[in-house]
Design a protein around this motif. Structure first.
Motif, mmCIF file in Angstrom:
data_model
loop_
_atom_site.group_PDB
_atom_site.id
_atom_site.type_symbol
_atom_site.label_atom_id
_atom_site.label_comp_id
_atom_site.label_asym_id
_atom_site.label_seq_id
_atom_site.Cartn_x
_atom_site.Cartn_y
_atom_site.Cartn_z
ATOM 1 N N LEU A 57 0.812 -1.218 0.000
ATOM 2 C CA LEU A 57 0.000 0.000 0.000
ATOM 3 C C LEU A 57 0.847 1.269 0.000
ATOM 4 N N SER A 58 2.161 1.132 0.137
ATOM 5 C CA SER A 58 3.045 2.295 0.219
ATOM 6 C C SER A 58 3.563 2.687 -1.154
ATOM 7 N N VAL A 59 3.478 3.972 -1.460
ATOM 8 C CA VAL A 59 4.006 4.494 -2.718
ATOM 9 C C VAL A 59 5.483 4.814 -2.470
ATOM 10 N N VAL A 60 6.349 4.191 -3.267
ATOM 11 C CA VAL A 60 7.789 4.294 -3.045
ATOM 12 C C VAL A 60 8.520 4.557 -4.359
ATOM 13 N N GLN A 61 9.767 4.974 -4.210
ATOM 14 C CA GLN A 61 10.648 5.068 -5.363
ATOM 15 C C GLN A 61 11.388 3.746 -5.466
ATOM 16 N N SER A 62 11.355 3.150 -6.632
ATOM 17 C CA SER A 62 11.937 1.835 -6.845
ATOM 18 C C SER A 62 13.438 1.815 -6.575
ATOM 19 N N PRO A 63 13.915 0.783 -5.887
ATOM 20 C CA PRO A 63 15.353 0.641 -5.690
ATOM 21 C C PRO A 63 16.011 -0.093 -6.855
ATOM 22 N N SER A 64 15.224 -0.400 -7.887
ATOM 23 C CA SER A 64 15.696 -1.255 -8.975
ATOM 24 C C SER A 64 16.646 -0.581 -9.944
ATOM 25 N N GLY A 65 16.968 0.666 -9.740
ATOM 26 C CA GLY A 65 17.888 1.347 -10.628
ATOM 27 C C GLY A 65 17.173 2.291 -11.569
ATOM 28 N N ALA A 66 17.934 3.207 -12.105
ATOM 29 C CA ALA A 66 17.381 4.272 -12.935
ATOM 30 C C ALA A 66 16.748 3.751 -14.223
ATOM 31 N N THR A 67 17.044 2.518 -14.618
ATOM 32 C CA THR A 67 16.457 2.000 -15.849
ATOM 33 C C THR A 67 15.038 1.485 -15.634
ATOM 34 N N PHE A 68 14.619 1.260 -14.379
ATOM 35 C CA PHE A 68 13.266 0.785 -14.104
ATOM 36 C C PHE A 68 12.338 1.989 -14.013
ATOM 37 N N ARG A 69 11.326 2.030 -14.863
ATOM 38 C CA ARG A 69 10.422 3.178 -14.935
ATOM 39 C C ARG A 69 9.353 3.170 -13.863
ATOM 40 N N GLY A 70 9.189 2.096 -13.129
ATOM 41 C CA GLY A 70 8.126 2.018 -12.142
ATOM 42 C C GLY A 70 6.821 1.603 -12.788
ATOM 43 N N LEU A 71 5.734 1.760 -12.047
ATOM 44 C CA LEU A 71 4.406 1.375 -12.527
ATOM 45 C C LEU A 71 3.724 2.567 -13.195
ATOM 46 N N PRO A 72 2.927 2.306 -14.239
ATOM 47 C CA PRO A 72 2.194 3.407 -14.880
ATOM 48 C C PRO A 72 1.155 4.019 -13.932
ATOM 49 N N ILE A 73 1.044 5.329 -13.997
ATOM 50 C CA ILE A 73 0.155 6.083 -13.115
ATOM 51 C C ILE A 73 -0.805 6.915 -13.964
ATOM 52 N N ARG A 74 -2.100 6.809 -13.652
ATOM 53 C CA ARG A 74 -3.119 7.589 -14.350
ATOM 54 C C ARG A 74 -3.210 8.962 -13.675
ATOM 55 N N ILE A 75 -3.050 10.009 -14.477
ATOM 56 C CA ILE A 75 -3.098 11.383 -13.986
ATOM 57 C C ILE A 75 -4.378 12.010 -14.534
ATOM 58 N N SER A 76 -5.289 12.368 -13.625
ATOM 59 C CA SER A 76 -6.562 12.898 -14.096
ATOM 60 C C SER A 76 -7.047 14.034 -13.203
ATOM 61 N N SER A 77 -7.841 14.892 -13.812
ATOM 62 C CA SER A 77 -8.452 16.012 -13.103
ATOM 63 C C SER A 77 -9.962 15.859 -13.185
ATOM 64 N N PRO A 78 -10.683 16.294 -12.161
ATOM 65 C CA PRO A 78 -12.148 16.236 -12.236
ATOM 66 C C PRO A 78 -12.719 17.263 -13.213
ATOM 67 N N TYR A 79 -11.894 18.204 -13.647
ATOM 68 C CA TYR A 79 -12.366 19.224 -14.583
ATOM 69 C C TYR A 79 -12.372 18.666 -15.998
ATOM 70 N N ARG A 80 -13.294 19.153 -16.798
ATOM 71 C CA ARG A 80 -13.421 18.704 -18.187
ATOM 72 C C ARG A 80 -12.423 19.468 -19.054
ATOM 73 N N VAL A 81 -11.181 19.054 -18.989
ATOM 74 C CA VAL A 81 -10.113 19.645 -19.796
ATOM 75 C C VAL A 81 -9.385 18.526 -20.524
ATOM 76 N N ALA A 82 -8.812 18.837 -21.655
ATOM 77 C CA ALA A 82 -8.105 17.823 -22.442
ATOM 78 C C ALA A 82 -6.696 17.580 -21.913
ATOM 79 N N TYR A 83 -6.050 18.635 -21.402
ATOM 80 C CA TYR A 83 -4.657 18.535 -20.981
ATOM 81 C C TYR A 83 -4.487 18.980 -19.536
ATOM 82 N N ILE A 84 -3.456 18.454 -18.912
ATOM 83 C CA ILE A 84 -3.124 18.807 -17.536
ATOM 84 C C ILE A 84 -2.272 20.067 -17.550
#
Length: 190
Positions: A57-84
């Motif tokens: 349940l903890s959000v962490v920075q991966s210790p796997s090295g700079a080549t590991f991108r981590g998990l994909p994260i959905r970035i969304s706003s409740p506002y009806r806009v196309a871009y962040i």
């Protein structure tokens, strides 16, 4: 006159748009890797089991090295806009999570923990009501993620707190947080 107003508003929104490492504006509801630039040995953002958790349940920075991108994260706003755009109220959630984790796997902030206010998935009683935002950092093309508690006049930067076991946990800090860049979730190159 109305057309001129719309053109000016659109130009302003695009100028303040948060961009990924390719220079493209982040899409509302898009999936991205958040890549902290906090030392050459650290990787992207992922989930880990810390403390007494029986599920990651903890959000962490991966210790796997700079080549590991981590998990994909959905970035969304409740506002009806196309871009962040910078400063827009956001929800951050992992695109997928382990079956033991709550759904949707949205980021929350939990207070009263030894590391301070930690970024976690839902499941804790002492969560802080608020939202995330992306702000431009003092470095060109880099951003920082901030958390704003509801009812507060200030926001805290999301930073890293390394625990005794060497786990780099994401926390809300009064100090300067980590600088990040964004990479499309479907990108194949690191």
């Amino acid at each position: 006159m109305f057309t001129l107003f719309l053109l000016c508003a659109l130009t302003s929104a695009i100028a303040d748009a948060v961009t990924d490492r390719d220079g493209d504006a982040l899409r509302n509801g898009g999936t991205y890797h958040i890549l902290p630039l906090f030392g050459v040995k650290d990787g992207g953002i992922e989930l880990a089991t810390t403390g007494n958790e029986s599920c990651p349940l903890s959000v962490v920075q991966s210790p796997s090295g700079a080549t590991f991108r981590g998990l994909p994260i959905r970035i969304s706003s409740p506002y009806r806009v196309a871009y962040i755009s910078e400063g827009l109220i956001l929800s951050l959630a992992f695109a997928s999570a382990p079956s033991c984790a709550p759904s949707p796997p949205k980021w929350t902030v939990v207070k009263g923990l030894p590391e301070g206010e930690a970024v976690k998935l839902p499941g804790y009683r002492s969560t802080v009501s608020g939202w995330f935002k992306i702000e431009k950092s003092s470095f060109e093309y880099l951003y920082k993620v901030v958390f704003c508690a509801r009812g507060s006049d200030t926001c805290g930067d999301v930073g890293v707190s390394v625990d005794g076991g060497g786990v780099s946990r994401l926390v809300v800090t009064d100090d300067e947080g980590i600088f990040v860049e964004f990479m499309k979730g479907n990108s194949v190159d690191a």
